[in-house]
Design a protein around this motif. Structure first.
Motif, short mmCIF file in Angstrom:
data_model
loop_
_atom_site.label_atom_id
_atom_site.label_comp_id
_atom_site.label_asym_id
_atom_site.label_seq_id
_atom_site.Cartn_x
_atom_site.Cartn_y
_atom_site.Cartn_z
N ARG A 150 0.80 -1.22 0.00
CA ARG A 150 0.00 0.00 0.00
C ARG A 150 0.83 1.27 0.00
O ARG A 150 0.38 2.30 -0.49
CB ARG A 150 -0.94 0.03 1.22
N ASP A 184 1.42 7.19 0.43
CA ASP A 184 0.27 6.32 0.23
C ASP A 184 0.10 6.09 -1.27
O ASP A 184 -0.12 7.02 -2.04
CB ASP A 184 -0.98 6.98 0.82
N SER A 207 -7.65 -0.57 2.03
CA SER A 207 -6.75 -1.43 1.28
C SER A 207 -6.84 -2.85 1.77
O SER A 207 -7.32 -3.14 2.86
CB SER A 207 -5.31 -0.94 1.42
N CYS A 249 -2.27 4.38 -2.74
CA CYS A 249 -3.65 4.23 -3.19
C CYS A 249 -4.06 5.45 -4.02
O CYS A 249 -4.09 6.58 -3.54
CB CYS A 249 -4.56 4.08 -1.98
N LEU A 279 -4.11 -1.81 -6.10
CA LEU A 279 -4.91 -1.07 -5.13
C LEU A 279 -6.17 -0.52 -5.79
O LEU A 279 -6.20 -0.27 -7.00
CB LEU A 279 -4.10 0.08 -4.53
#
Length: 475
Positions: free
Chosen positions: A112, A138, A199, A140, A191
């Motif tokens: 992640r 991050d 996640s 994502c 993701l």
């Protein structure tokens, strides 16, 4: 398995010949303990390969944890996918551009996020203070792309997060940077596109903390549900950042085409779109346009210096503010009215700087190229009277604009020398300042240092013997 009670502390070993695995059972009991009824027996079964199996707890809660532990590996092992050293530079924080500053970082890639350490993660964890956390990214909803145009270094790619942070990662070794690029890209692709969705790793961590099957169904439903407005805003950011580099390349190509296709200065002057300028034009062209033999701008500067600058320390040697000099140059070239008594030109060194710039930018110096060698030969003569007569003869042969402008300029410089006790400018000092500016060779094929000596000496002689050299050049 058979149970037996033995008083005091004893150890009974039973060898069973009925089991092919050779099981060994040990029973321990402490008679003095008040836990007689709760005495436990520990069984250690040795397999053929010597593997030790853990006892199976019959408690339902413990049983569920052991089952999940066998199915799901520990969180730390699940998350870490790649780690190693790379060069890192953070160029934006929350959309605000930062100054690029490269540093070596130990980078840890999980499924992640990316974490940046100044040293290897094991050393960082052992040396870190309480509450200290490494910088992380991050992944994502992040975007990754090659960005070699953003650095002079090779093998550079950029990571842009949804929060507006931008990082550059680089390595000189090709296969290492390629491996990192594909590893991070694969992690991003796995993701969910909506950064608000949890996640997979976070949910697996929750699974380890609970045996509820409802959590699994909750995870599946959350992954499937993505708000369309969040998806649209994210795609807009990604397309916007991805199109930045292409837009810059498109602007560069258009500017290049414009520059190559634009007409030359001579063409624009011939069409009357651009007027002839004072700075950078030939001396005879300026004089013909003004119908004189001495440029008006030269007269204006000399008048201003003699009015308020003869006593100025280091006059003509001290440089004025270049921006103000360029402003004065622009006004002159635009044929605007000039008043050197204005407060914006109160620094006399700006006026002297502009005058020196005018002579320095002449396409052909005040001493024409064809006269350079004759003047050098004249200054080489050992007899001083011969030098004076030869230079006097050369001055009389100069074109009228050059001769008259030279006479006005050197007459002005003799007034500077007369105030040398105050302005500290002697003939030697003025020779060093004006020698390379007023005369130079068209093609520097010889020793420039030797030429500079002769240039200075010529100016010094013409200043010290001004009356003799320019006697027959009177108006």
């Amino acid at each position: 398995m058979q149970k037996s009670t033995i008083s005091d502390t004893s150890v009974e070993t039973l060898n069973s010949t009925q089991q092919g695995t050779g099981a060994v059972q040990m029973r321990i009991k402490n008679a003095n303990s008040h836990h007689d009824r709760l005495s436990q027996s520990k069984s250690m079964i040795l397999t053929d390969v010597g593997k030790v199996t853990e006892p199976i707890s019959r408690h339902r809660r413990n049983h569920s944890q052991h089952v999940l532990k066998d199915v799901i590996p520990p969180l730390e092992q699940l998350m870490v996918e790649k780690e190693g050293y790379l060069q890192k530079a953070k160029i934006a924080d929350g959309g605000k551009k930062l100054r690029k500053n490269w540093s070596s970082s130990w980078i840890v890639l999980s499924s992640r996020k990316l974490e940046f350490y100044k040293e290897s993660k094991q050393q960082a964890l052992s040396n870190a203070k309480s509450g200290h956390k490494p910088e992380s990214v991050d992944l994502c909803g992040a975007h990754i792309e090659w960005a070699n145009e953003k650095s002079s270094r090779k093998n550079v790619f950029q990571i842009t997060t949804v929060s507006g942070n931008e990082f550059l990662l680089q390595s000189d070794i090709d296969f290492i940077i390629l491996d990192w690029f594909h590893a991070i890209k694969n992690a991003i692709d796995r993701l969910p596109r909506d950064p608000s969705c949890p996640s997979r790793n976070l949910e697996l961590f929750k699974i380890q903390r609970s045996s509820s099957t409802e959590l699994l169904s909750h995870y599946d439903s959350d992954v499937k549900e993505q708000k369309p407005e969040h998806r649209k805003s994210l795609m807009f950011r990604l397309h916007h950042s991805a199109s930045d580099s292409s837009d810059k390349n498109r602007v560069k190509s258009r500017l290049k085409k414009f520059i190559t296709r634009r007409p030359s200065l001579k063409t624009l002057q011939a069409k009357g779109l651009i007027k002839d300028q004072i700075f950078g034009s030939h001396l005879h062209t300026v004089c013909e346009r003004e119908n004189s033999t001495v440029p008006w701008f030269v007269k204006q500067c000399i008048e201003a210096v003699e009015k308020r600058g003869l006593d100025a320390d280091g006059i003509y040697r001290v440089s004025g503010n270049l921006a103000t000099i360029q402003k004065l140059r622009f006004i002159i070239n635009q044929e605007e009215k000039l008043n050197l008594d204005d407060s914006q030109w109160e620094d006399i060194h700006v006026v002297t700087g502009a005058l020196k710039m005018f002579f320095r930018e002449l396409p052909e110096p005040l001493f024409p190229y064809s006269f350079f060698e004759p003047f050098v030969e004249a200054i080489k003569k050992p007899d001083n009277n011969a030098r004076i007569e030869t230079i006097k003869s050369l001055v009389q042969k100069l074109p009228p604009p050059n001769r008259d402008t030279m006479k006005v300029l050197f007459g002005h410089l003799t007034k500077i020398v007369a105030k040398a006790s105050k302005n500290l400018m002697s003939t030697q000092s003025l020779g060093i300042v004006f020698g390379p500016t007023l005369l130079r060779a068209e093609n520097e094929t010889g020793n420039m240092a030797v030429h500079m000596v002769y240039q200075n000496q010529i100016v010094e002689l013409m200043l010290s013997e001004y009356n003799k050299i320019f006697a027959s050049a009177e108006d």
